[in-house]
Each structure stands twice: as C-alpha cells, then as structure tokens.
Design a protein around this motif. Structure first.
Motif, PDB file in Angstrom:
ATOM      1  N   VAL A 134     -42.092   7.984  -3.959  1.00  8.40           N
ATOM      2  CA  VAL A 134     -43.104   7.762  -2.640  1.00  8.40           C
ATOM      3  C   VAL A 134     -42.725   7.180  -2.099  1.00  8.40           C
ATOM      4  O   VAL A 134     -42.590   7.057  -0.638  1.00  8.40           O
ATOM      5  CB  VAL A 134     -43.607   8.991  -2.419  1.00  8.40           C
ATOM      6  CG1 VAL A 134     -44.316   9.806  -3.541  1.00  8.40           C
ATOM      7  CG2 VAL A 134     -45.210   6.810  -2.614  1.00  8.40           C
ATOM      8  N   LYS A 135     -41.549   6.237  -2.282  1.00 11.39           N
ATOM      9  CA  LYS A 135     -40.968   4.711  -1.372  1.00 11.39           C
ATOM     10  C   LYS A 135     -42.764   3.609  -0.776  1.00 11.39           C
ATOM     11  O   LYS A 135     -42.591   3.381   0.463  1.00 11.39           O
ATOM     12  CB  LYS A 135     -40.311   4.596  -0.484  1.00 11.39           C
ATOM     13  CG  LYS A 135     -39.042   5.603  -0.643  1.00 11.39           C
ATOM     14  CD  LYS A 135     -37.956   5.034  -0.242  1.00 11.39           C
ATOM     15  CE  LYS A 135     -36.760   6.047  -0.928  1.00 11.39           C
ATOM     16  NZ  LYS A 135     -37.083   7.223  -1.136  1.00 11.39           N
ATOM     17  N   TYR A 151     -38.485  13.561  -3.800  1.00  9.74           N
ATOM     18  CA  TYR A 151     -38.701  12.667  -3.902  1.00  9.74           C
ATOM     19  C   TYR A 151     -38.098  11.939  -4.775  1.00  9.74           C
ATOM     20  O   TYR A 151     -37.402  11.130  -5.910  1.00  9.74           O
ATOM     21  CB  TYR A 151     -39.853  11.609  -4.448  1.00  9.74           C
ATOM     22  CG  TYR A 151     -41.034  12.623  -3.268  1.00  9.74           C
ATOM     23  CD1 TYR A 151     -40.747  11.672  -1.722  1.00  9.74           C
ATOM     24  CD2 TYR A 151     -42.166  12.570  -3.810  1.00  9.74           C
ATOM     25  CE1 TYR A 151     -41.597  12.091  -1.057  1.00  9.74           C
ATOM     26  CE2 TYR A 151     -43.082  13.502  -2.662  1.00  9.74           C
ATOM     27  CZ  TYR A 151     -42.527  12.907  -1.153  1.00  9.74           C
ATOM     28  OH  TYR A 151     -43.573  12.744  -0.164  1.00  9.74           O
TER      29      TYR A 151
END
Ligand code: TRP
Length: 331
Positions: free
Chosen positions: A326-327, A171
């Motif tokens: 981690v979006k 990530y």
C-alpha cells in the motif's frame, strides 16, 4: 513442502454444545493433525453485537478455550489464540475498509437478516456493519489457504475472496484467496425442542453437561409430535431424539429403535432412557478432562498467551508486505 495453513474462529458465546461438536469441532480436531492450524476466539466479533454489555466475553472466552482443549484440540499441535491479542488484524481491516464498497457489506445476507430479525439489541453500529470485513482480515492476516466452517459462513468467505481480489487489483498480488473447507457430513444437530441446536434458543445439550443435566434435558425432549400415545406408530426421521441418537449410538441399537418406533413396539420413554445412558457415556471422557482443566486456574489464559506469541511473527510478516504494497512503507 510447507503444510497448508488453515484458520477458523468461534465467537465466544459460552459453553460448546453438540451442534458445535458435530458441525465443525470434530473436523477441527482431525485437521490439526495435517495442517498448520490456527484456531482463534473471535472476541471482537462477539463484541460487535454485545457492545453494550461486554461483561461475559472474558468468561465465555475462557470456557471456549477449555472446552476446545477438553474436546481434543492440542495447543502443541495447533495455534489457539484470541483475536484481541492480535491487534494487527485491525490494521489489516483498516486497509480493507479502503478497497471495500459499502454496498458489498450492505448486501451480506447475515447482515440483512440480523438487522431485520434482532430487535432486542442495537445493531446500527459501524462495528456490526464491518463484521464480515473484520472476518476477511482474520483470515488473511495469516494468509490462510483454507477455512473450515459450516455452510452458513459461505457468504462471508465469498466476500473475503472479493475483498482480496480488489486489494490485489489495487495494490498488487500477495494475499491469498482462501477456500472454504466444509465438513463432509456437517451434521445439522437438532436441539431438545427440534429446532436447530443453539444456545440462544435454550435447547442446547452442552458437551460439559453433568449426567443429571443430560438426563433432565433428554427426558424432556420433543419426539415425533404426532405420536401422542405409546400405541401410535411414530416416524423416527422427524424425531429429534432419534436424530441425536443416530450420531452417537451403535448402529444395531439405532436400527432396533427405528423399527420398533414405526410399529409402536416401544415407547419414547425407553428410548430416552437409552439415549441418556449412551450420551452420558459418550461425553464422559470429555467431561473428565474438562473438570480436570477447571482445577488449573489461569490455564486457558496461558494457552492464549502461548498462541499469541506463535501467531505474532506470522501476522507481522504478512503486514510488512502489506504495508509495502500500500506504499506506506518503502518498497
Ligand atoms: N463469523 C464466524 C461465526 O459466526 C466467526 C468468525 C469470525 C470466523 N472470524 C472468522 C470464522 C474467520 C472463520 C474465519 O461463526
């Protein structure tokens, strides 16, 4: 420059004993002066093995906090909190479950050992399997630089570093790889029966023991097993009484007992009496502070509430970045 951040935790298993004091606690006292120190009660970790019988965890948590403070941890200098008061750690652990292969957890030595050796508890639960992963989250939720621990925790630290590296590769870089801080003379303290001091062996001298308790325990302590009669010469190097006395006694007194034991010049009973006197005096200031704290109902919980309030902004900041990495949150 900002002070480096350190973090360590203890599972609440009851009163602290001399093994804690000489193994790590003294070190924690010194470190609170120089570092931004986070010390927490790992109640979820205790729960991983006590899950079927959690009734004592609150009492043990309270006892541990009072013992810590009586020993000299100062809530004004370090942040003392309880793991379960910071549920954000479970969120970080959740992200770690995504990047951690099951095989890494299966090969952790403490996991393998305890599954093999402990038969009176059911440790087939997922919580126990995740123990070291949760520990990795404890450490990284404050992005700690250093972790003061005993040597037995090194495999857990190594796993934490591996999980952080995997997270970084997946990530992006943000979380720190923490380093272990092992006490210089991490003394291994023998219990009254000569095995490693541990509450579960029933051989512990607690730092809050009364003079009577100290006396009863010390007078029944094991000495050099080969020294059956007062006229037999003994070996202080293998005598648990002597090993404990060495940690607290005056060097001159220790040297005297050492040499007179080797030539059978004095008996174990007189040595025990001297250790009772020395240990009682050594622990007196602690015992007094501890009984003073016990008269303040709710004090431990106040300290823990204050600590939770201090740690919360730190963990929120870390999680904000993690969620973006981690979006799940917008970059
Ligand atoms: N595993 C540690 C022990 O058994 C307790 C612990 C839990 C811990 N989380 C931690 C220690 C984080 C250091 C850092 O003693």
């Amino acid at each position: 420059m900002a002070r480096k951040r350190i973090l360590t935790g203890y599972r609440p298993t009851g009163k602290l004993h001399l093994g804690h004091w000489f193994g790590n606690l003294q070190n924690m006292l010194a470190l609170q002066e120089e570092y931004d120190a986070f010390y927490f009660v790992a109640d979820w970790h205790a729960m991983t093995s006590m899950w079927a019988d959690t009734g004592d965890i609150r009492l043990y948590t309270e006892e541990q906090v009072l013992d810590w403070i009586a020993a000299g941890l100062d809530p004004a200098k370090c942040t003392i909190y309880r793991q379960s008061d910071v549920p954000e750690v479970a969120e970080l652990a959740m992200y770690f479950t995504m990047v951690t292969p099951m095989s890494w957890l299966e090969r952790v030595p403490s996991y393998k050992e305890q599954r093999e050796q402990i038969s009176d508890k059911d440790l087939g639960n997922v919580g126990f399997f995740l123990y070291p992963l949760l520990q990795a989250a404890d450490i990284t939720i404050v992005n700690a630089d250093l972790v003061p621990v005993g040597e037995d925790q090194l495999p857990h630290l190594e796993l934490t570093r591996e999980i952080v590296r995997r997270f970084t590769n997946t990530y992006g870089e943000f979380l720190k790889e923490p380093a272990a801080l092992i006490p210089k003379e991490g003394a291994r303290v023998p219990g009254t029966d000569g095995r490693k001091m541990s509450k579960s062996y029933g051989n512990a001298i607690f730092i809050s023991d009364s003079p009577d308790e100290i006396s009863a325990k010390v007078m029944s302590m094991l000495t050099d097993p080969a020294r059956k009669l007062k006229t037999d010469p003994g070996d202080p190097d293998i005598c648990p009484l002597h090993q404990i006395h060495k940690l607290i006694g005056e060097p001159g007194v220790i040297a005297e007992f050492d040499s007179c034991c080797r030539v059978a010049g004095c008996g174990c009973v007189s040595h025990k009496q001297k250790l009772v006197a020395d240990l009682t005096a050594y622990l007196a200031p602690f015992r007094e502070r501890r009984s003073e704290l016990a008269t303040r109902p709710g004090y431990a919980w106040e300290v823990l509430d204050g600590g939770a309030a201090r740690v919360r902004p730190v963990v929120n900041q870390v999680l904000e970045t993690v969620r973006r990495l981690v979006k799940l949150d917008e970059v």
